[in-house]
Design a protein around this motif. Structure first.
Motif, PDB file in Angstrom:
ATOM      1  N   ALA A  19      -6.879  -9.103  -1.146  1.00 53.41           N
ATOM      2  CA  ALA A  19      -5.665  -8.673  -1.852  1.00 53.41           C
ATOM      3  C   ALA A  19      -4.568  -9.732  -1.895  1.00 53.41           C
ATOM      4  O   ALA A  19      -3.709  -9.677  -2.779  1.00 53.41           O
ATOM      5  CB  ALA A  19      -5.118  -7.407  -1.199  1.00 53.41           C
ATOM      6  N   ALA A  96       0.174  -6.401  -0.126  1.00 51.07           N
ATOM      7  CA  ALA A  96      -0.634  -5.763   0.913  1.00 51.07           C
ATOM      8  C   ALA A  96       0.240  -5.337   2.088  1.00 51.07           C
ATOM      9  O   ALA A  96       1.313  -5.899   2.314  1.00 51.07           O
ATOM     10  CB  ALA A  96      -1.726  -6.708   1.404  1.00 51.07           C
ATOM     11  N   ASP A 132      -3.145  -3.418  -8.010  1.00 48.71           N
ATOM     12  CA  ASP A 132      -4.257  -3.995  -7.244  1.00 48.71           C
ATOM     13  C   ASP A 132      -3.882  -4.347  -5.810  1.00 48.71           C
ATOM     14  O   ASP A 132      -4.675  -4.947  -5.091  1.00 48.71           O
ATOM     15  CB  ASP A 132      -4.871  -5.223  -7.938  1.00 48.71           C
ATOM     16  CG  ASP A 132      -5.566  -4.851  -9.237  1.00 48.71           C
ATOM     17  OD1 ASP A 132      -6.161  -3.755  -9.303  1.00 48.71           O
ATOM     18  OD2 ASP A 132      -5.511  -5.653 -10.194  1.00 48.71           O
ATOM     19  N   VAL A 134      -2.988  -3.412  -1.796  1.00 44.47           N
ATOM     20  CA  VAL A 134      -3.710  -2.552  -0.859  1.00 44.47           C
ATOM     21  C   VAL A 134      -2.883  -2.298   0.402  1.00 44.47           C
ATOM     22  O   VAL A 134      -2.205  -3.197   0.896  1.00 44.47           O
ATOM     23  CB  VAL A 134      -5.092  -3.160  -0.510  1.00 44.47           C
ATOM     24  CG1 VAL A 134      -4.970  -4.463   0.249  1.00 44.47           C
ATOM     25  CG2 VAL A 134      -5.956  -2.187   0.243  1.00 44.47           C
ATOM     26  N   TYR A 165      -4.433   5.720  -7.483  1.00 46.53           N
ATOM     27  CA  TYR A 165      -4.864   5.083  -6.238  1.00 46.53           C
ATOM     28  C   TYR A 165      -6.333   5.357  -5.949  1.00 46.53           C
ATOM     29  O   TYR A 165      -6.824   6.462  -6.184  1.00 46.53           O
ATOM     30  CB  TYR A 165      -4.052   5.621  -5.045  1.00 46.53           C
ATOM     31  CG  TYR A 165      -2.567   5.442  -5.197  1.00 46.53           C
ATOM     32  CD1 TYR A 165      -1.966   4.225  -4.868  1.00 46.53           C
ATOM     33  CD2 TYR A 165      -1.765   6.471  -5.672  1.00 46.53           C
ATOM     34  CE1 TYR A 165      -0.596   4.048  -5.014  1.00 46.53           C
ATOM     35  CE2 TYR A 165      -0.399   6.303  -5.822  1.00 46.53           C
ATOM     36  CZ  TYR A 165       0.182   5.091  -5.496  1.00 46.53           C
ATOM     37  OH  TYR A 165       1.534   4.915  -5.643  1.00 46.53           O
ATOM     38  N   LYS A 186      -5.777   1.478  -2.498  1.00 42.87           N
ATOM     39  CA  LYS A 186      -5.600   0.424  -3.494  1.00 42.87           C
ATOM     40  C   LYS A 186      -4.887   1.021  -4.697  1.00 42.87           C
ATOM     41  O   LYS A 186      -5.299   2.067  -5.235  1.00 42.87           O
ATOM     42  CB  LYS A 186      -6.932  -0.162  -3.930  1.00 42.87           C
ATOM     43  CG  LYS A 186      -6.792  -1.294  -4.925  1.00 42.87           C
ATOM     44  CD  LYS A 186      -8.119  -1.936  -5.240  1.00 42.87           C
ATOM     45  CE  LYS A 186      -7.906  -3.106  -6.206  1.00 42.87           C
ATOM     46  NZ  LYS A 186      -9.159  -3.786  -6.488  1.00 42.87           N
ATOM     47  N   ARG A 188      -4.123   1.370  -8.413  1.00 45.98           N
ATOM     48  CA  ARG A 188      -4.885   1.093  -9.621  1.00 45.98           C
ATOM     49  C   ARG A 188      -4.017   0.626 -10.781  1.00 45.98           C
ATOM     50  O   ARG A 188      -4.452  -0.137 -11.615  1.00 45.98           O
ATOM     51  CB  ARG A 188      -5.647   2.340 -10.050  1.00 45.98           C
ATOM     52  CG  ARG A 188      -6.665   2.785  -9.021  1.00 45.98           C
ATOM     53  CD  ARG A 188      -7.344   4.056  -9.422  1.00 45.98           C
ATOM     54  NE  ARG A 188      -8.084   3.835 -10.667  1.00 45.98           N
ATOM     55  CZ  ARG A 188      -8.882   4.730 -11.200  1.00 45.98           C
ATOM     56  NH1 ARG A 188      -9.040   5.902 -10.628  1.00 45.98           N
ATOM     57  NH2 ARG A 188      -9.520   4.491 -12.312  1.00 45.98           N
TER      58      ARG A 188
END
Length: 189
Positions: A19, A96, A132, A134, A165, A186, A188
């Motif tokens: 990520a 992230a 994208d 996480v 997600y 994650k 989307r």
């Protein structure tokens, strides 16, 4: 790694590595002894930024020492406060986030993460995620209060909108005691 069945920590690092890139922003919601903060700082590089939270002075000191030894302290902001207050310090998109739930390894086992503050922090972290991005939670539930926190996290992530997600639960089923498990969210879109 040749073994494609990662332990919980290795799997969390695999997800974070996928990520994050140089220049990104990341969150360590539970600094602990600093290993994840250091890992995030290495991934985002000098152009990136890591925000690392812990309520314990010992954890912040341990993390600071580890970062100084690795010459990585410049791109890390250490914050001695609850991760539930992360929006007081961070309002930028992140790529992230990592949460290690339980107690400080080698520290006072009476001081644990708690479901109420963890869920508050998790809700805020999910909002900050870019597309994208996480959020990874490594859940250690083999202590008093651990099962309750695990259930609260699983209840929350199960209800996330599947159109926005993807949520994964990764755990070994045949290990002694309650083995650590990973929950990954994650974003989307």
């Amino acid at each position: 790694m040749s073994n494609n069945l990662f332990n919980a920590v290795d799997f969390s690092h695999f997800l974070l590595r996928e990520a994050l890139k140089s220049g990104d922003k990341a969150l360590d919601a539970t600094a602990g002894n600093g290993h994840d903060t250091k890992f995030l700082a290495e991934l985002v590089g000098a152009e990136g930024r890591v925000f690392s939270f812990d309520i314990q002075k010992e954890a912040i000191a341990n993390t600071k020492k580890l970062l100084q030894e690795a010459e990585l302290e410049e791109n890390v902001e250490l914050i001695k406060d609850s991760h539930a207050e992360l929006d007081q310090y961070l309002n930028e998109e992140i790529s992230a986030a990592i949460f290690n739930l339980g107690y400080l390894p080698g520290g006072n086992k009476e001081i644990i993460t708690k479901s109420k503050s963890t869920i508050r922090a998790l809700k805020k972290a999910v909002v900050l995620l870019k597309k994208d991005g996480v959020v990874v939670l490594v859940i250690y539930s083999g202590h008093d209060g651990g099962d309750e926190e695990r259930e609260a996290v699983l209840d929350y992530v199960t209800d996330l909108d599947y159109k926005k997600y993807n949520v994964l639960n990764y755990k070994f089923l045949n290990q002694p005691g309650p083995p650590p498990e990973v929950v990954a969210i994650k974003k989307r879109n």
